[in-house]
Design a protein around this motif. Structure first.
Motif, PDB file in Angstrom:
ATOM      1  N   LEU A   1       2.658  10.231  -2.432  1.00  0.00           N
ATOM      2  CA  LEU A   1       1.902   9.568  -1.867  1.00  0.00           C
ATOM      3  C   LEU A   1       1.389   9.143  -0.654  1.00  0.00           C
ATOM      4  N   VAL A   2       0.692   9.941  -0.567  1.00  0.00           N
ATOM      5  CA  VAL A   2       0.098  10.021   0.896  1.00  0.00           C
ATOM      6  C   VAL A   2      -1.421   9.577   1.224  1.00  0.00           C
ATOM      7  N   ARG A   3      -2.047   8.932   0.308  1.00  0.00           N
ATOM      8  CA  ARG A   3      -3.433   8.280   0.521  1.00  0.00           C
ATOM      9  C   ARG A   3      -4.715   9.592   1.050  1.00  0.00           C
ATOM     10  N   GLY A   4      -6.277   9.064   0.815  1.00  0.00           N
ATOM     11  CA  GLY A   4      -7.162   9.959   1.080  1.00  0.00           C
ATOM     12  C   GLY A   4      -7.638   9.659   2.865  1.00  0.00           C
ATOM     13  N   LEU A   5      -7.199   9.221   3.470  1.00  0.00           N
ATOM     14  CA  LEU A   5      -7.653   8.289   4.819  1.00  0.00           C
ATOM     15  C   LEU A   5      -6.764   9.701   6.203  1.00  0.00           C
ATOM     16  N   ASP A   6      -7.169   9.671   7.347  1.00  0.00           N
ATOM     17  CA  ASP A   6      -5.985   9.912   8.080  1.00  0.00           C
ATOM     18  C   ASP A   6      -5.456   8.869   8.803  1.00  0.00           C
ATOM     19  N   TYR A   7      -5.754   8.049   8.989  1.00  0.00           N
ATOM     20  CA  TYR A   7      -5.377   6.608  10.167  1.00  0.00           C
ATOM     21  C   TYR A   7      -4.318   6.140   9.374  1.00  0.00           C
ATOM     22  N   TYR A   8      -3.940   6.460   8.184  1.00  0.00           N
ATOM     23  CA  TYR A   8      -2.654   5.226   7.653  1.00  0.00           C
ATOM     24  C   TYR A   8      -1.085   6.003   8.620  1.00  0.00           C
ATOM     25  N   ASN A   9      -0.175   5.165   9.074  1.00  0.00           N
ATOM     26  CA  ASN A   9       1.341   5.437   8.896  1.00  0.00           C
ATOM     27  C   ASN A   9       2.432   4.278   7.833  1.00  0.00           C
ATOM     28  N   HIS A  10       3.208   4.784   8.566  1.00  0.00           N
ATOM     29  CA  HIS A  10       4.364   3.798   7.743  1.00  0.00           C
ATOM     30  C   HIS A  10       3.906   3.672   6.656  1.00  0.00           C
ATOM     31  N   THR A  11       3.772   1.783   6.323  1.00  0.00           N
ATOM     32  CA  THR A  11       3.153   1.435   4.708  1.00  0.00           C
ATOM     33  C   THR A  11       2.275   2.047   4.322  1.00  0.00           C
ATOM     34  N   ALA A  12       2.070   3.089   3.121  1.00  0.00           N
ATOM     35  CA  ALA A  12       1.187   3.303   2.100  1.00  0.00           C
ATOM     36  C   ALA A  12       1.367   2.946   0.785  1.00  0.00           C
TER      37      ALA A  12
END
Length: 424
Positions: free
Chosen positions: A256-267
């Motif tokens: 699971l990586v999500r589609g937006l670049d700004y995520y870090n740690h919990t997704a």
């Protein structure tokens, strides 16, 4: 008909808006319970805001944004998501100086993305989102996830699945990035042109590719979980412990990586497991975005949030057979007989509404039979019959539509009589 609703948009008609209002009521009540305050940002922002915060290698920025140049030669974009505008407002309005931190905000409103229309996915769509900015406590991650789940549970959904992952910090992501480049590099020619450009810019996006998702190299790609440093691994364990304490079940998915670049740690993502929901199961997605405020000139203000589509929430409710509370019936319909009764009837309509009684009357100059049919279609509980004789006498005929009982009531006593009858 010369004009039609633009492709990828929809008219939400009165028969459907009642459902939306009930969902919005659930959202407002839960956000009040969790002490999240509503924020309303502009529908369009400077294009650079989304390029910098969402990420110029994402499909959202590269393919899906509605961007235009205004008369001042400024590049503006209809908002494709809600986090970037909220973070911009947080920094611009110096919310980081508020005495109570984190600042907990929510929004509900239209977003715009140019993409192929699918069930529950439109080019103009409505999102509810919540953001908690200013805290790096794992407990706030769990709170945000709990709020999202509670919306679905309060709406009556039972077939839900929460999926989690940790994307780690900058150090973890750098090490993982190198491993991905080494893994995909020798075979990148087998992938789509988008993935080929992503290899050097942001290879993590390859894992989220809609075109090549079935390629065997994606399944065998290095897992980010193997590159988490001690701090990131401990943070993820703390988030899971907080969810355990709330009794929230979850699955860990290393892809699971999500589609937006700004995520870090919990997704995280919340999915529907209902048999009738369809192939695209994701209802809601979110995660932590430490560093986003600093990216646009603000101070350090770690944050976490989520966004959910209202359209897809309604589809999930339909798939699970959830019915909505009926729209409140009309309290009273005024039937006027003869020209002399029109103005007194209209005056009475205003008095009833001022007293909080849901009221309606005929505006089409129809005969009594047609007016009574209209009252029946609107499910009026009571009908007021007002003719020239009643006007002269200062009374009305009040008919109970449930049992057919009809009584003569002085106009001066009508409001009290109506309240007494309706409250039962």
């Amino acid at each position: 008909m010369k004009f039609k609703v633009p492709r990828g948009t929809q008219d939400i008609l009165p028969s459907e808006t009642w459902k939306w209002q009930q969902v919005e009521k659930i959202i407002d009540e839960l956000c009040d319970l969790y002490r999240y305050k509503e924020i309303r940002t502009p529908i369009f922002e400077q294009t650079e805001l989304f390029q910098r915060l969402v990420g110029d290698t994402t499909d959202v920025v590269q393919k899906e944004m509605y961007t235009f140049t205004d008369k001042g030669d400024r590049s503006l974009t209809l908002r494709p998501e809600g986090t970037a505008p909220v973070v911009r407002s947080f920094v611009e309005n110096k919310m980081f100086g508020y005495p109570d931190q984190p600042v907990k905000l929510y929004y509900t409103g239209p977003m715009f993305r140019y993409e192929r229309q699918q069930a529950g996915r439109y080019r103009q769509f409505v999102q509810f989102g919540a953001e908690a900015i200013g805290s790096a406590d794992p407990a706030i991650d769990a709170e945000v996830i709990a709020l999202a789940l509670d919306v679905y549970k309060r709406a009556g959904l039972k077939h839900l699945k929460l999926v989690l992952n940790s994307l780690g910090d900058t150090e973890c992501r750098t090490a993982h990035r190198k491993a991905l480049v080494a893994h995909f590099g020798p075979h990148i020619g087998e992938f789509c042109t988008d993935c080929q450009s992503r290899l050097e810019k942001n290879p993590l996006r390859i894992l989220d590719c809609k075109v090549d998702h079935g390629h065997p190299l994606i399944a065998s790609a290095p897992s980010l979980a193997d590159y988490l440093n001690e701090e990131s691994a401990r943070y993820f364990e703390d988030v899971k412990s907080c969810l355990d304490n709330l009794g929230i079940e979850y699955e860990v998915d290393a892809n699971l990586v999500r589609g937006l670049d700004y995520y870090n740690h919990t997704a995280f993502e919340i999915m529907s497991t209902s048999d009738g929901f369809g192939a695209i199961t994701t209802l809601c997605g979110g995660g932590r975005y430490n560093g986003l405020a600093e990216e646009i000139g603000g101070p350090s203000a770690p944050g976490i949030g989520f966004a959910m589509s209202i359209e897809r929430l309604l589809l999930a409710m339909e798939a699970e057979g959830k019915t909505f509370q009926e729209e409140p019936a009309l309290d009273v319909y005024i039937v006027t007989l003869g020209e002399q009764a029109r103005q007194p009837g209209f005056k009475l309509l205003g008095e009833l509404r001022a007293a909080g009684i849901r009221s309606e009357m005929d505006y089409m100059d129809r005969k009594m039979k047609a007016q009574m049919k209209s009252a029946d279609r609107l499910q009026a509980q009571m009908v007021i019959l007002l003719g020239e004789d009643e006007v002269a006498e200062g009374v009305v005929q009040l008919k109970n539509m449930a049992n057919g009982e009809q009584v003569k009531v002085p106009v001066a006593e009508l409001i009290e009589k109506m309240k007494e009858t309706l409250l039962g």
